[in-house]
Structure formats: C-alpha cells, structure tokens
Design a protein around this motif. Structure first.
Motif, short mmCIF file in Angstrom:
data_model
loop_
_atom_site.label_atom_id
_atom_site.label_comp_id
_atom_site.label_asym_id
_atom_site.label_seq_id
_atom_site.Cartn_x
_atom_site.Cartn_y
_atom_site.Cartn_z
N PRO A 158 90.07 52.11 3.71
CA PRO A 158 91.13 52.64 2.87
C PRO A 158 90.56 53.36 1.67
O PRO A 158 89.42 53.12 1.27
CB PRO A 158 91.90 51.37 2.45
N PRO A 159 91.32 54.27 1.08
CA PRO A 159 90.83 54.98 -0.10
C PRO A 159 90.42 54.01 -1.19
O PRO A 159 91.05 52.98 -1.40
CB PRO A 159 92.03 55.84 -0.53
N GLU A 160 89.36 54.35 -1.92
CA GLU A 160 88.88 53.50 -2.97
C GLU A 160 89.89 53.43 -4.11
O GLU A 160 90.74 54.28 -4.27
CB GLU A 160 87.55 54.04 -3.54
N SER A 161 89.76 52.39 -4.92
CA SER A 161 90.64 52.27 -6.07
C SER A 161 90.40 53.44 -7.00
O SER A 161 89.28 53.89 -7.20
CB SER A 161 90.35 50.96 -6.81
N GLY A 162 91.48 53.95 -7.58
CA GLY A 162 91.36 55.10 -8.47
C GLY A 162 91.60 56.41 -7.77
O GLY A 162 91.77 57.42 -8.42
N CYS A 163 91.63 56.42 -6.44
CA CYS A 163 91.88 57.66 -5.71
C CYS A 163 93.37 57.96 -5.77
O CYS A 163 94.20 57.05 -5.77
CB CYS A 163 91.42 57.51 -4.27
N SER A 164 93.70 59.25 -5.82
CA SER A 164 95.10 59.64 -5.97
C SER A 164 95.90 59.45 -4.69
O SER A 164 97.10 59.51 -4.71
CB SER A 164 95.18 61.10 -6.43
N ALA A 165 95.23 59.26 -3.54
CA ALA A 165 95.95 59.11 -2.29
C ALA A 165 96.49 57.70 -2.17
O ALA A 165 95.81 56.73 -2.47
CB ALA A 165 95.04 59.41 -1.12
N SER A 182 101.99 67.16 -6.25
CA SER A 182 101.68 68.53 -6.66
C SER A 182 100.50 69.12 -5.91
O SER A 182 100.24 70.31 -6.06
CB SER A 182 101.39 68.56 -8.17
N CYS A 183 99.77 68.35 -5.15
CA CYS A 183 98.64 68.91 -4.43
C CYS A 183 99.05 69.26 -2.99
O CYS A 183 99.95 68.65 -2.44
CB CYS A 183 97.44 67.96 -4.43
N TRP A 184 98.39 70.28 -2.42
CA TRP A 184 98.75 70.71 -1.07
C TRP A 184 97.81 70.16 -0.01
O TRP A 184 98.11 70.20 1.18
CB TRP A 184 98.83 72.23 -0.98
N CYS A 185 96.65 69.65 -0.44
CA CYS A 185 95.76 68.98 0.52
C CYS A 185 94.82 68.06 -0.24
O CYS A 185 94.68 68.16 -1.48
CB CYS A 185 94.97 69.99 1.35
N LYS A 186 94.16 67.16 0.50
CA LYS A 186 93.13 66.29 -0.05
C LYS A 186 91.91 66.38 0.85
O LYS A 186 92.04 66.47 2.07
CB LYS A 186 93.63 64.86 -0.17
N TYR A 200 89.54 64.11 -2.68
CA TYR A 200 89.61 65.13 -3.73
C TYR A 200 90.91 65.90 -3.56
O TYR A 200 91.08 66.64 -2.60
CB TYR A 200 88.40 66.07 -3.60
N PRO A 201 91.87 65.75 -4.49
CA PRO A 201 93.14 66.47 -4.37
C PRO A 201 92.98 67.92 -4.81
O PRO A 201 92.30 68.22 -5.79
CB PRO A 201 94.08 65.71 -5.31
N VAL A 202 93.61 68.84 -4.09
CA VAL A 202 93.53 70.27 -4.40
C VAL A 202 94.90 70.75 -4.87
O VAL A 202 95.89 70.62 -4.13
CB VAL A 202 93.08 71.09 -3.17
N HIS A 203 94.96 71.29 -6.07
CA HIS A 203 96.21 71.77 -6.66
C HIS A 203 96.27 73.29 -6.70
O HIS A 203 97.36 73.86 -6.61
CB HIS A 203 96.38 71.21 -8.07
#
Length: 347
Positions: A158-165, A182-186, A200-203
């Motif tokens: 699972p995504p690490e703690s602190g990740c936006s996903a 607000s992001c269109w991909c990660k 990594y979220p991409v805005h």
C-alpha cells in the motif's frame, strides 16, 4: 559588426547539422533554403535557435518565431519547421504531419493559427509509428511480437504514509484510484518488483520525468533513494538521462522520449479491437506516442483480458531502455530494471 555577429551564429548552426543528409538531399541542397530562412529571423530568434541546437534540447529554450506573411511571399519548398528538423534532428523527415508540437512551446495547442510560427526544432517531436518490419532483436514471428502479454502483477505494498493517494489494492499491481482531486495522474516508479518512493501527484498539464536534467523541474528519479540496487538497475538508471515528457492533451496522454535510449509503452488503448493481450510499443529518442486515448478508453469500461483477471483501464506502463514480452528475454514488465506506472484519474 552586426553582420559578422550573425555570420558567426550561422557558422555555429552549421557545425551542428546532422552528419548524414536525407535521402532527397545532395551535398548542400538545403543550404540556400536554410540561409534564406536565417535571414528572415531576428537576431534574438537566431540566438535562441543556436542555443537550442547546441544544447540538443537539454535545457529550456524559447520559441523561434518566423512570420507567416513573409513565408507566403517566398518559394520555399519546405515548411520552416520541417527544414530545421531535417537539418538538426531527422535528415529523413519529409512532411509536417510527421511532427507533433510539444507542450514547452508557446504555440502548443493552437500553433497552426496566428501570424507567426515557432520553428524551434526542439519544440517538436516525431510521431512514433508501429514497427514494420519487426526489429532485428525479435526471436519470434512478426505476429507474436506485435501484442505482448502483461499478465504478471507486481508484488505491491500500500502507499506509504504521507502519500496523497488514498487508494487500496484489489489485486497486486491493479490500483483502485482515489476519489477525484486536483491531480490528473499519479506516478509510481518501480525497480523490478519493488516500488521506490512515494506516489507523485501531477497537477500541471505536463511533467518531466528524469534522472538528469540541466534545467527544469518535475519528477526526479535520481533523487529517489533505495537501500540496495542491482548492477542491472544502476546500468539502466544511467540511461534514463533526460527521461520523458508526459502531457495531458485534448485527445489523451502523450509520452515524448527525451532520453538517448528507447522507452517502451503499454496501455489498454494501444491495442487493436478483438486482439488478445496488451501491446508494448517501442518509442525511439525524439519521438512521441499517444500513450492513452481518451476516446478509446470510453469503450473499455469493465474491460477484461481474455482468460485473465481485471485489468486497470486507466493506467500506462513505461519501461526505460528495456523492453518486455515475447520478443525479449523479459516476459513481464516486473523483470525490467526501471519502469513507471502512470495511474490516471478516472475521467
């Protein structure tokens, strides 16, 4: 003094001309046309062109504008963008429809309209076409090398703690996307079967993904730590260099190969209707590929690969320098030393 300065800039340009002429170009065939174009460029445009050509697109370069009105009054055989791309990037280029404008260009989106045209050759990419005939490394028949299975899922955590996903994992390697934000991909970066770093979220509309980039910002793979790396991973990471440019556009998501080595791209929308398996497309340096087609994605709701479990219809996988599938020694992408998973937010 001004004439000698411009002459010096032109001499610097000619030093960087492609060594091999195109199939239709005899010795010096493009020189008169090129000099005619250089004369139409203002001093600042000519300097920007020199900077772009000498850096080979490594740094951020400005637009090189030429007036469309002046072009209409000449008998120039080649459009200026084709001429400069043939001189400094692809000697075998023939037509403007083989080119695609990049998001770093101010004319991106509506560049075919307006009073001026940007002809910076490093603001353009070449469209990737299917490999015909199959590449020389193929060990199998052309048919079996066209559609490649990606059926082995990575062992994911699972995504690490602190990740936006906030997604969870239904099955290893298949991501349930987070609610709309607000992001269109990660972006997820993998080394073999191990994900390295956070999502990594991409805005922004476009993002650079790289290990080494003199100027600019984006997703720096070179900054991601790992406890230990194999020789194969270190060797492949050294080939990523300027990496790739990922951009969200009206028709879908484009991948532009900025590195000096091929990248390999797979997504559900690259396949032909009724053909089993996901395709993997090789994208050469300087080429662009429509990696994810929004129109085709609309028909993939609930799509399943025959004989397999569910497949995420909103993802792209990209491997650096190494391909996978029946044409290679690596049957699955998890055997590739360095690869990306682009997790698109549902439309």
């Amino acid at each position: 003094m001004f004439r000698s300065r411009r002459a010096g800039l032109v001499r610097r340009l000619w030093r960087h001309r492609c060594a091999a002429p195109g199939p239709e170009d005899g010795p010096g065939a493009l020189k008169p046309t090129a000099h005619a174009l250089f004369r139409k460029l203002k001093d600042e445009e000519l300097e920007l062109l020199v900077q772009a050509v000498e850096s080979r697109g490594a740094g951020q370069s400005g637009c090189v504008w030429v007036s469309r009105a002046e072009l209409r009054g000449t008998k120039q055989a080649l459009p200026p963008q084709v001429l400069l791309c043939r001189l400094f990037r692809w000697p075998d280029l023939r037509h403007p429809h083989e080119l695609k404008r990049l998001s770093c260009c101010q004319g991106w989106g509506g560049w075919s309209e307006g009073a001026v045209l940007c002809c910076n050759p490093h603001h353009l990419s070449r469209l990737a076409m299917p490999e015909t005939p199959p590449p020389p490394y193929s060990k199998l028949s052309p048919i079996s090398c066209t559609w490649l299975e990606v059926s082995e899922p990575p062992n994911s955590s699972p995504p690490e703690s602190g990740c936006s996903a906030r997604g969870n994992w239904r099955e290893p390697g298949l991501v349930r996307h987070a609610p709309r934000d607000s992001c269109w991909c990660k972006l997820a970066y993998w080394e073999h079967r191990t994900r390295v770093g956070h999502l990594y979220p991409v805005h922004e509309a476009s993002v650079d993904i790289f290990c080494e980039l003199p100027q600019g910002s984006g997703f720096s793979l070179g900054q991601l730590p790992a406890e230990r790396r194999s020789t194969a991973v270190r060797r492949t990471r050294s080939k990523i260099g300027r990496g790739l440019l990922l951009s969200r556009e009206r028709e879908g998501v484009w991948a532009y190969n900025r590195s000096e080595h091929p990248i390999f791209v797979s997504s559900p929308t690259l396949g032909l209707p009724g053909v089993r398996g996901l395709p993997v497309r090789k994208v050469l340096p300087g080429y662009s590929l429509l990696a994810f087609d929004y129109e085709r994605a609309g028909s993939l709701a609930g799509w399943r690969r025959p004989g397999d479990g569910p497949c995420d219809p909103n993802s792209i996988r990209i491997s650096f320098a190494k391909g996978w599938g029946p044409c290679y020694s690596r049957p699955f992408i998890t055997a590739c030393p360095c690869w990306l998973e682009i997790l698109l937010m549902p439309l």
